[in-house]
Design a protein around this motif. Structure first.
Motif, PDB file in Angstrom:
ATOM      1  N   VAL A   1      15.039  -2.237  -3.522  1.00 52.16           N
ATOM      2  CA  VAL A   1      15.168  -1.224  -4.340  1.00 52.16           C
ATOM      3  C   VAL A   1      13.919  -0.327  -4.281  1.00 52.16           C
ATOM      4  CG1 VAL A   1      15.712  -0.194  -6.480  1.00 52.16           C
ATOM      5  CG2 VAL A   1      17.176  -2.014  -5.717  1.00 52.16           C
ATOM      6  N   VAL A   2      13.623   0.916  -4.037  1.00 50.54           N
ATOM      7  CA  VAL A   2      12.572   1.907  -4.103  1.00 50.54           C
ATOM      8  C   VAL A   2      12.762   2.735  -4.995  1.00 50.54           C
ATOM      9  CG1 VAL A   2      11.862   1.269  -1.557  1.00 50.54           C
ATOM     10  CG2 VAL A   2      13.357   3.307  -2.390  1.00 50.54           C
ATOM     11  N   THR A   3      11.520   3.150  -5.912  1.00 45.97           N
ATOM     12  CA  THR A   3      11.762   3.840  -7.039  1.00 45.97           C
ATOM     13  C   THR A   3      10.753   5.265  -6.477  1.00 45.97           C
ATOM     14  OG1 THR A   3      12.596   2.445  -8.694  1.00 45.97           O
ATOM     15  CG2 THR A   3      11.442   4.432  -9.394  1.00 45.97           C
ATOM     16  N   LYS A   4      11.265   6.288  -6.831  1.00 44.72           N
ATOM     17  CA  LYS A   4      10.489   7.587  -6.809  1.00 44.72           C
ATOM     18  C   LYS A   4      10.046   8.093  -8.079  1.00 44.72           C
ATOM     19  CE  LYS A   4       8.062  11.087  -4.712  1.00 44.72           C
ATOM     20  NZ  LYS A   4       7.017  11.141  -4.147  1.00 44.72           N
ATOM     21  N   GLU A   5       8.749   8.221  -8.478  1.00 44.13           N
ATOM     22  CA  GLU A   5       8.406   9.189  -9.627  1.00 44.13           C
ATOM     23  C   GLU A   5       8.448  10.742  -9.243  1.00 44.13           C
ATOM     24  OE1 GLU A   5       5.608   8.942 -13.461  1.00 44.13           O
ATOM     25  OE2 GLU A   5       4.724   9.493 -11.352  1.00 44.13           O
ATOM     26  N   VAL A   6       9.533  11.370  -9.681  1.00 47.28           N
ATOM     27  CA  VAL A   6       9.871  12.934  -9.148  1.00 47.28           C
ATOM     28  C   VAL A   6       9.372  13.748 -10.507  1.00 47.28           C
ATOM     29  CG1 VAL A   6      11.491  14.569  -8.127  1.00 47.28           C
ATOM     30  CG2 VAL A   6      11.963  12.130  -8.030  1.00 47.28           C
ATOM     31  N   HIS A   7       8.340  14.670  -9.785  1.00 49.42           N
ATOM     32  CA  HIS A   7       7.839  15.530 -10.770  1.00 49.42           C
ATOM     33  C   HIS A   7       8.828  16.930 -10.843  1.00 49.42           C
ATOM     34  CE1 HIS A   7       4.050  13.352 -11.528  1.00 49.42           C
ATOM     35  NE2 HIS A   7       4.227  13.337 -10.018  1.00 49.42           N
ATOM     36  N   PRO A   8       8.538  17.491 -12.075  1.00 46.52           N
ATOM     37  CA  PRO A   8       9.326  18.786 -12.085  1.00 46.52           C
ATOM     38  C   PRO A   8       9.271  19.741 -10.957  1.00 46.52           C
ATOM     39  CG  PRO A   8       8.111  18.315 -14.186  1.00 46.52           C
ATOM     40  CD  PRO A   8       7.527  17.481 -13.095  1.00 46.52           C
ATOM     41  N   GLY A   9      10.503  20.074 -10.496  1.00 50.18           N
ATOM     42  CA  GLY A   9      10.577  20.783  -9.182  1.00 50.18           C
ATOM     43  C   GLY A   9      10.515  20.114  -7.976  1.00 50.18           C
ATOM     44  N   GLU A  10      10.379  18.846  -7.876  1.00 51.97           N
ATOM     45  CA  GLU A  10      10.240  17.956  -6.700  1.00 51.97           C
ATOM     46  C   GLU A  10      11.613  17.389  -6.246  1.00 51.97           C
ATOM     47  OE1 GLU A  10       7.071  14.330  -5.108  1.00 51.97           O
ATOM     48  OE2 GLU A  10       7.597  14.598  -7.116  1.00 51.97           O
TER      49      GLU A  10
ATOM     50  N   ASN B   1       0.852  -1.256  -0.051  1.00 56.07           N
ATOM     51  CA  ASN B   1      -0.105   0.069   0.085  1.00 56.07           C
ATOM     52  C   ASN B   1       0.821   1.149   0.082  1.00 56.07           C
ATOM     53  OD1 ASN B   1      -2.275  -1.594   0.126  1.00 56.07           O
ATOM     54  ND2 ASN B   1      -2.084  -1.669   2.467  1.00 56.07           N
ATOM     55  N   LEU B   2       1.549   1.500  -1.101  1.00 58.66           N
ATOM     56  CA  LEU B   2       2.630   2.504  -1.141  1.00 58.66           C
ATOM     57  C   LEU B   2       1.733   3.522  -2.039  1.00 58.66           C
ATOM     58  CD1 LEU B   2       6.035   1.203  -2.042  1.00 58.66           C
ATOM     59  CD2 LEU B   2       5.088   1.967  -0.003  1.00 58.66           C
ATOM     60  N   PRO B   3       2.010   5.138  -1.613  1.00 58.41           N
ATOM     61  CA  PRO B   3       1.609   6.294  -2.573  1.00 58.41           C
ATOM     62  C   PRO B   3       2.053   5.924  -4.043  1.00 58.41           C
ATOM     63  CG  PRO B   3       2.522   7.006  -0.554  1.00 58.41           C
ATOM     64  CD  PRO B   3       2.942   5.349  -0.438  1.00 58.41           C
ATOM     65  N   ALA B   4       0.904   6.540  -4.952  1.00 56.03           N
ATOM     66  CA  ALA B   4       1.062   6.117  -6.246  1.00 56.03           C
ATOM     67  C   ALA B   4       2.647   6.487  -6.759  1.00 56.03           C
ATOM     68  CB  ALA B   4       0.040   7.018  -6.987  1.00 56.03           C
ATOM     69  N   SER B   5       3.195   7.510  -6.271  1.00 56.46           N
ATOM     70  CA  SER B   5       4.617   7.958  -6.774  1.00 56.46           C
ATOM     71  C   SER B   5       5.687   7.026  -6.469  1.00 56.46           C
ATOM     72  CB  SER B   5       4.825   9.468  -6.214  1.00 56.46           C
ATOM     73  OG  SER B   5       4.785   9.497  -4.833  1.00 56.46           O
ATOM     74  N   TRP B   6       5.381   6.043  -5.618  1.00 55.45           N
ATOM     75  CA  TRP B   6       6.531   5.168  -4.940  1.00 55.45           C
ATOM     76  C   TRP B   6       6.328   3.838  -5.543  1.00 55.45           C
ATOM     77  CZ3 TRP B   6      10.964   6.819  -2.694  1.00 55.45           C
ATOM     78  CH2 TRP B   6      11.217   7.810  -1.882  1.00 55.45           C
ATOM     79  N   SER B   7       7.146   2.968  -5.836  1.00 54.08           N
ATOM     80  CA  SER B   7       7.298   1.776  -5.797  1.00 54.08           C
ATOM     81  C   SER B   7       8.466   0.930  -5.687  1.00 54.08           C
ATOM     82  CB  SER B   7       7.011   1.277  -7.600  1.00 54.08           C
ATOM     83  OG  SER B   7       8.047   1.693  -8.240  1.00 54.08           O
ATOM     84  N   TYR B   8       8.502  -0.377  -5.377  1.00 55.67           N
ATOM     85  CA  TYR B   8       9.472  -1.095  -5.027  1.00 55.67           C
ATOM     86  C   TYR B   8       9.652  -2.349  -5.757  1.00 55.67           C
ATOM     87  CZ  TYR B   8       6.969  -4.732  -2.763  1.00 55.67           C
ATOM     88  OH  TYR B   8       6.134  -5.660  -2.318  1.00 55.67           O
TER      89      TYR B   8
END
Length: 293
Positions: free
Chosen positions: A58-67, A44-51
């Motif tokens: 390994v965890v991956t974060k989708e980083v939006h512009p400026g984030e 149950n991770l937030p949509a921007s995170w995956s593993y």
């Protein structure tokens, strides 16, 4: 099938299977609770995170512009071309509970980018913390934190124990990590990590050194294991760690203390022996002039 087994579901064989066909699997229920402990659910991770991976994840974060996303030094595994990496001083308070420096990853481009991060704890198991579920504050053992959203701060504080004995003999360092803020943070445990949700006033005894972390609302104490014979020969020492709800506690099956017992002594010496069979230099023969003749 592997996913079903990993999540603890009970599998049953179908009544009849024609020859040459694959065996159907029917799900008849779940077995999430074993002796009061539940699975450490990382789904149950937030949509921007995956593993990826249960061990050494390994965890991956989708980083939006400026984030921006942050992690411990050395945690970066890969990142997009438009990600700018920088370091920031984490503060003197953070030094006692982790690293002095935190690495920050900022998307300087115009499109979403990804950052993949990996921890360095032996036998590491991922424990995601959605901070809103813990009242915005969580207590973790030193070195457990390794990544989070930028809105989360990490600092050190004295363990709020219920007694002096708990502070000295509870199996957790007197100085712990405080993870505070909004968003998602990730900590690591070792071996298998189990979760226990404690009701108000509910108490749980665990072996010293097995606590990964707990909600800030949880009370931390110790309880004597029993008689003098139990303390000496029971294998648990003189105290067990006691946590009291309300809140959530995470326990690990293979802490660093167990790992340390399996490691050979640093610069280990040989057992020695006569007749040139191994001296103090790890089994090397003695000098010819002093060998037995």
């Amino acid at each position: 099938m592997a996913d079903s087994i990993d999540k603890g579901v009970v599998l049953e064989r179908a009544e009849s299977v024609p020859a040459g066909q694959k065996l159907p699997i029917c799900v008849s229920g779940t077995t999430y609770n074993v002796e009061g402990l539940g699975t450490n659910d990382v789904g149950n991770l937030p949509a921007s995170w995956s593993y990826v991976g249960r061990r050494y994840p390994v965890v991956t974060k989708e980083v939006h512009p400026g984030e921006t996303v942050q992690a411990e030094p050395g945690a970066m595994l890969s990142m997009g071309n438009n990600i700018s990496m920088s370091t920031a001083f984490a503060g003197i308070k953070a030094t006692f509970g982790g690293d002095l420096i935190k690495t920050k990853f900022k998307n300087t481009g115009k499109e979403p980018q990804t950052v993949s991060l990996a921890g360095s704890m032996p036998f590491g198991v991922l424990v995601p913390l959605v901070m809103a579920e813990h009242g915005g504050k969580f207590i973790a053992m030193p070195g457990a934190y390794f990544a989070s959203d930028a809105g989360i701060s990490i600092s050190a504080k004295l363990l709020r124990a219920q007694s002096c004995a708990a502070c000295c003999c509870g199996g957790m360092s007197p100085i712990v990590q405080t993870i505070k803020g909004d968003g998602t943070a990730f900590i690591l445990g070792s071996g298998t990590v189990a979760k226990k949700t404690l009701a108000a006033g509910e108490k749980l005894l665990v072996s010293t050194g097995t606590l990964v972390g707990f909600s800030d609302s949880v009370k931390f104490d110790v309880k004597k294991t029993g008689s003098c014979a139990t303390c000496c020969f029971g294998g648990e020492g003189c105290f067990n760690t006691q946590v009291e709800g309300p809140g959530v506690a995470y326990v690990q099956s293979f802490g660093l203390d167990k790992l340390a017992k399996l490691m050979p002594p640093k610069g280990g010496k040989g057992s020695g022996g006569g007749g040139g069979g191994g001296g103090g230099d790890g089994g090397a023969p003695a000098e010819p002039g002093v060998m037995d003749r």
